[in-house]
Design a protein around this motif. Structure first.
Motif, mmCIF file in Angstrom:
data_model
loop_
_atom_site.group_PDB
_atom_site.id
_atom_site.type_symbol
_atom_site.label_atom_id
_atom_site.label_comp_id
_atom_site.label_asym_id
_atom_site.label_seq_id
_atom_site.Cartn_x
_atom_site.Cartn_y
_atom_site.Cartn_z
ATOM 1 N N VAL A 111 68.048 53.302 34.575
ATOM 2 C CA VAL A 111 69.347 52.821 34.108
ATOM 3 C C VAL A 111 70.265 54.008 33.911
ATOM 4 O O VAL A 111 69.879 55.035 33.332
ATOM 5 N N ALA A 112 71.501 53.896 34.400
ATOM 6 C CA ALA A 112 72.529 54.914 34.178
ATOM 7 C C ALA A 112 73.803 54.203 33.749
ATOM 8 O O ALA A 112 74.267 53.280 34.428
ATOM 9 N N ALA A 113 74.373 54.613 32.624
ATOM 10 C CA ALA A 113 75.555 53.960 32.089
ATOM 11 C C ALA A 113 76.797 54.818 32.344
ATOM 12 O O ALA A 113 76.734 56.056 32.349
ATOM 13 N N GLU A 114 77.912 54.159 32.561
ATOM 14 C CA GLU A 114 79.182 54.856 32.777
ATOM 15 C C GLU A 114 79.418 55.890 31.674
ATOM 16 O O GLU A 114 79.127 55.655 30.509
ATOM 17 N N GLY A 115 79.950 57.040 32.099
ATOM 18 C CA GLY A 115 80.215 58.110 31.153
ATOM 19 C C GLY A 115 79.063 59.068 30.987
ATOM 20 O O GLY A 115 79.185 60.075 30.279
ATOM 21 N N ASN A 116 77.927 58.785 31.632
ATOM 22 C CA ASN A 116 76.737 59.626 31.532
ATOM 23 C C ASN A 116 76.325 60.099 32.919
ATOM 24 O O ASN A 116 76.186 59.291 33.844
ATOM 25 N N ASP A 117 76.123 61.371 33.055
ATOM 26 C CA ASP A 117 75.610 61.888 34.317
ATOM 27 C C ASP A 117 74.182 61.408 34.520
ATOM 28 O O ASP A 117 73.775 61.038 35.623
ATOM 29 N N VAL A 118 73.415 61.440 33.457
ATOM 30 C CA VAL A 118 72.034 60.976 33.476
ATOM 31 C C VAL A 118 71.800 60.146 32.217
ATOM 32 O O VAL A 118 72.200 60.542 31.127
ATOM 33 N N GLY A 119 71.190 58.998 32.363
ATOM 34 C CA GLY A 119 70.782 58.219 31.209
ATOM 35 C C GLY A 119 71.892 57.394 30.591
ATOM 36 O O GLY A 119 72.872 57.022 31.237
ATOM 37 N N THR A 120 71.739 57.125 29.266
ATOM 38 C CA THR A 120 72.634 56.190 28.583
ATOM 39 C C THR A 120 73.072 56.691 27.217
ATOM 40 O O THR A 120 73.493 55.909 26.368
ATOM 41 N N ALA A 121 73.010 58.005 26.996
ATOM 42 C CA ALA A 121 73.261 58.524 25.654
ATOM 43 C C ALA A 121 74.681 58.251 25.178
ATOM 44 O O ALA A 121 74.912 57.965 24.000
#
Length: 929
Positions: A647-657
């Motif tokens: 999963v990759a969320a907008e605003g994150n290069d990697v991950g969902t932080a």
């Protein structure tokens, strides 16, 4: 179709009110009206009359006779003549005259004030009957008609705004390749090719040429027919800044040096401090050879092949200034002795290092025209001051529509925004640079639209702006029913190029993870534009397909594919960082497919369009291009028979932080990407933790990756700040994507802070306050958005203090929810002033504004502020503002220096705002919500 209504849209012409007299027939009932030219007329006029003869045949299929004696009896006659008594420069009048001669009932008279004025009057008539200046160079078809007439009203071409108007064929590798393959197999651009160039220039109402100069092409005087042809056409031939006295150093100096060795047998170097006599004789030989032609003589000196001036025995700036003064004096003496009074115009081009010497004290004779160069990227470096404007020789400009060099080259497509060109050209004209305008057009092909615009402005600088020009120009090429849509397509094409020229595209420029996939949104805009192009192309008659491909489809499609392959390459690199499996290889395939499509598109241009007429003319990757984009490298991963949830969320290069940000102010949406870490299909599900969190998909099977969109149902969401989540499951694991939802009442007026910033398009101001005879003007089609604002006039006096009472101002209402000291970034469009400054000021409410200074000097380097501005098309000037209380405030933008243009303004309220472009414009409240 192309001819209807064309006449009023020609530049620099005035047409009298409609006449009640019948139209004048050129062809009726299969019979063509004869053309008459006195045999004593200038050869340029007689030759152009032959073109009108051919143009009438192109339209009607009937070829008129070209007479050199008046007929004893004629019901109608076209009379072409030059009347020097008018005493005007290149003007003409076309009118219908009753009984002009015994035995002639009615005549269409085309009368010029000099030879070129008559020639332009002839070509105006060709355009009026539907023959485009680009009929050959862009394959614009000529609509056939059995009856060909022109209105009986008077048609007057006024004097041009600029005396000498023309082009510099430069970086001509593609032109040479094409010319050798299709025109002259035994030459590298010879007289057959130049004939076509000369005709095009005259049809565009130009009169001036700097010929091809690079190693790819033959030097102009190598073929004796070249200068003879130019004179017969009426073209003034000059030479570029490194080619003093019509000499081509690339090809001509080495043979000359070999024939004039030093006393010790060594070859003399091209250094006036070492070999002044040999160099002087070299110049004198060309002056003597070309003395009988109408020429422009370039004075001064640079090194061979566009290199810097070499002065072994003059090492300091004052010493070099003295040497340059000696060089000019020597050249003037040669011209006086070999050419005499006809040695005009003489020009001096302070280009690159020569500008430094000029500013340090080089004495250029008063009757010599100063040619001011831009920075090679469309930004004028320096303009004449009051003393320079008073010179009898006047001032001119050397301006690039194409360039090879630092920091990056742009030779492939016509990508300089016309509004930008218009802004700079009107600025130079306001500063009195009106004697010579010379445009670097590279290999000529692909610059059709931009060149036409520049030459139209050179004739009538007050004519309509870019929008009006585009509609008129495309209407003349393809028919007025398509004009508006074609103009809109081209405007959007230029806007996307203003964000980043396709020739400047590179890895990791546009963000693929911020602002809803900044890069993806740009590609969507390109794809939408290409769909419009294809729809319009399908509606055109078959005869227009070649011209449409050359002038419309190829530039849009080519630019799209150049961006597309780098987008997929960036997604490929991102996929590697994110640990994707099948998706990594899928993006690699898409990048390489886009590159192959681009190659195929160019191959179509070179081998199929117009029956292969343009073989070799287009090449996005000529050899030795500095920093040219090519085939981006991609990575593939070995196939593994596994699957796993990623999963990759907008605003994150990697991950969902980083949480997904939502705000009632803009009601936007955000994306989450679900992918497999292996190569086997994966079942997945997604659900919002609250019923008002909406998802575009709740699950499915992913074979590589899928993008789901998250939105908020604002009618159901409770007021306040909330932190729900999206829960994604698959492959035996679950992942949460955090959301931050701000749902507070919207009230008041102005642009609303959200997501940690306020983003404003500068043209969307609430109020303008003109002051001191200056104001801000909205310029449609300028900048990265739909319009920008420019401080005008360009000759206004700078303001550096008391801004609130002296400087023209723009005011923007802004509604803040945060307080603090915030950076405000003004995105200005680059412009230069190497003897001045490029400044503006910004403030909040009644607080003293902050003066922001931009780059004023072109360094010619890579990697510095000037280079960054050139590549990005904007300069980001940042100061700070203090917001003491939440609520409504007024942001104020002030002119400090004139001709400053501003595109966007961004206020960051929660740390740096990511992305290459400014974020989408904030919501603007006009009344309580």
């Amino acid at each position: 179709m192309a001819a209807a209504g064309a006449a009023p849209l020609l530049p620099g012409v005035a047409e009298a009110a409609p006449s009640r007299r019948p139209d004048f027939p050129l062809v009726v009932g299969g019979q063509a009206t004869d053309l008459f030219v006195d045999p004593a007329e200038d050869p340029a006029v007689i030759r152009a009359a032959g073109d009108l003869q051919a143009d009438v045949e192109r339209v009607s299929g009937v070829r008129p006779r070209l007479l050199h004696t008046l007929p004893e009896r004629a019901a109608h006659l076209v009379v072409i003549a030059t009347d020097p008594a008018q005493g005007r420069w290149e003007a003409s009048v076309t009118r219908v005259v009753e009984r002009p001669f015994p035995g002639v009932d009615r005549a269409l008279t085309i009368t010029g004030s000099d030879r070129r004025g008559t020639v332009y009057g002839i070509y105006d008539t060709s355009e009026r009957i539907g023959v485009s200046p680009w009929y050959w160079w862009a394959d614009v078809p000529v609509e056939r008609r059995d009856t060909v007439t022109v209105p009986a009203r008077t048609f007057e071409r006024r004097e041009p705004a600029v005396r000498y108007r023309g082009i510099f064929i430069n970086d001509e590798q593609n032109l040479t390749t094409w010319s050798r393959r299709t025109q002259e197999p035994d030459k590298n651009i010879g007289p057959r090719t130049y004939e076509r160039v000369f005709e095009l220039l005259l049809r565009l109402k130009a009169n001036y040429l700097w010929p091809a100069m690079h190693p790819y092409s033959d030097f102009f005087n190598k073929h004796a027919e070249n200068p003879e042809l130019a004179d017969r056409y009426g073209i003034v031939v000059g030479s570029s800044h490194p080619e003093a006295m019509l000499r081509n150093g690339v090809h001509e100096w080495a043979p000359w040096a070999a024939e004039h060795p030093d006393a010790d047998g060594a070859l003399p170097v091209y250094d006036y401090t070492v070999n002044p006599a040999v160099i002087s004789a070299y110049w004198r030989a060309r002056a003597r050879q070309n003395a009988r032609y109408e020429s422009s003589w370039t004075l001064g000196m640079r090194g061979l092949h566009d290199s810097a001036l070499e002065t072994k025995n003059a090492t300091t700036i004052p010493q070099k200034v003295a040497v340059m003064n000696d060089i000019i004096a020597d050249q003037r003496r040669i011209l006086a002795e070999e050419v005499g009074a006809g040695a005009a115009p003489q020009i001096f081009v302070p280009y690159k290092e020569v500008l430094d010497l000029y500013n340090a004290g080089v004495q250029v004779p008063d009757d010599v025209t100063l040619i001011w160069p831009d920075d090679n990227h469309g930004n004028m470096r320096q303009l004449p001051d009051e003393a320079e404007r008073a010179r009898s020789g006047g001032n001119g400009i050397y301006y690039h529509l194409s360039y090879w060099g630092r920091p990056r080259s742009y030779l492939w497509l016509d990508t300089t925004q016309l509004a930008k060109v218009g802004q700079e050209l009107r600025r130079v004209h306001e500063h009195g640079a009106d004697r010579v305008w010379i445009f670097n057009v590279g290999d000529l092909k692909s610059i059709e639209t931009g060149l036409s615009f520049c030459l139209d402005l050179a004739w009538d600088v007050e004519r309509t702006g870019p929008d009006g020009f585009l509609a008129a120009w495309y209407g003349r090429q393809f028919g007025h029913r398509y004009a508006r849509e074609l103009a809109a397509i081209r405007t959007e094409y230029y806007r996307l190029a203003a964000e980043r020229r396709p020739e400047f595209i590179d890895r990791d420029v546009f963000s693929t993870v911020h602002h809803g996939d900044e890069a993806g949104r740009r590609l969507d805009a390109y794809a939408s534009l290409l769909e419009r192009v294809r729809a319009l192309g399908a509606a055109l008659p078959e005869s227009y397909r070649d011209a449409f491909f050359e002038l419309v489809e190829y530039p849009v499609h080519g630019a799209y594919l150049m961006n597309l392959k780098y987008y997929w390459a960036d997604r490929n690199a991102l996929a590697v960082r994110q640990g994707r499996g099948a998706g990594t290889n899928r993006y690699a395939e898409l990048a390489e497919a886009a590159h192959a499509d681009e190659q195929a598109l160019t191959r179509r241009y070179n081998t199929q369009v117009a029956g292969g007429k343009w073989d070799g003319i287009v090449n996005p990757y000529p050899s030795q291009i500095p920093k040219a984009p090519g085939r981006p490298a991609v990575t593939r991963v070995a196939r593994q028979e596994t699957s796993g949830l990623g999963v990759a969320a907008e605003g994150n290069d990697v991950g969902t932080a980083r949480p997904l940000s939502f705000d009632r102010a803009d009601r936007g949406r955000r994306f989450v990407e679900v992918f497999t870490t292996g190569f086997l299909p994966l079942e997945w599900t997604a659900v919002g933790s609250e019923p008002w969190v909406r998802l575009s998909a709740g699950g499915g099977t992913v074979t590589d990756q899928t993008r789901i969109w998250v939105e908020i149902d604002w009618a159901l969401a409770p007021e306040g700040v909330h932190t729900p989540a999206v829960i994604l499951s698959g492959g035996g694991r679950s992942t949460e994507v955090a959301l931050r939802v701000v749902n507070t009442p919207l009230e008041g007026r102005g642009f609303v802070e959200a997501h940690g910033y306020v983003s404003i398009e500068a043209a969307h101001y609430d109020r303008q306050v003109p002051r001191g005879g200056a104001r801000w003007r909205t310029v449609p089609g300028l900048g990265r958005r739909s319009a920008a604002v420019e401080a005008v006039p360009s000759t206004a006096r700078p303001v550096t203090e008391a801004f609130a009472t002296r400087a023209p101002e723009l005011r923007y209402r802004v509604r803040f929810t945060s307080t603090g000291v915030f950076p405000v970034t003004v995105l200005r469009l680059p412009s230069l002033d190497e003897r001045g400054a490029r400044r503006l000021a910004v403030g909040l409410d009644g607080r003293p504004p902050v003066l922001l200074s931009g780059q004023a000097v072109a360094t010619g380097n890579r990697g510095d502020a000037w280079a960054r501005n050139v590549e990005e098309g904007v300069e980001k000037l940042t100061g700070t503002i203090t917001v003491d209380t939440p609520g409504e405030h007024v942001l104020r933008l002030f002119m400090a220096d004139p001709a400053i243009a501003v595109d966007q303004i961004v206020i960051a309220t929660d740390g740096p705002v990511p992305g290459y472009l400014a974020p989408p414009e904030s919501r603007r409240l006009r009344r309580p919500v």
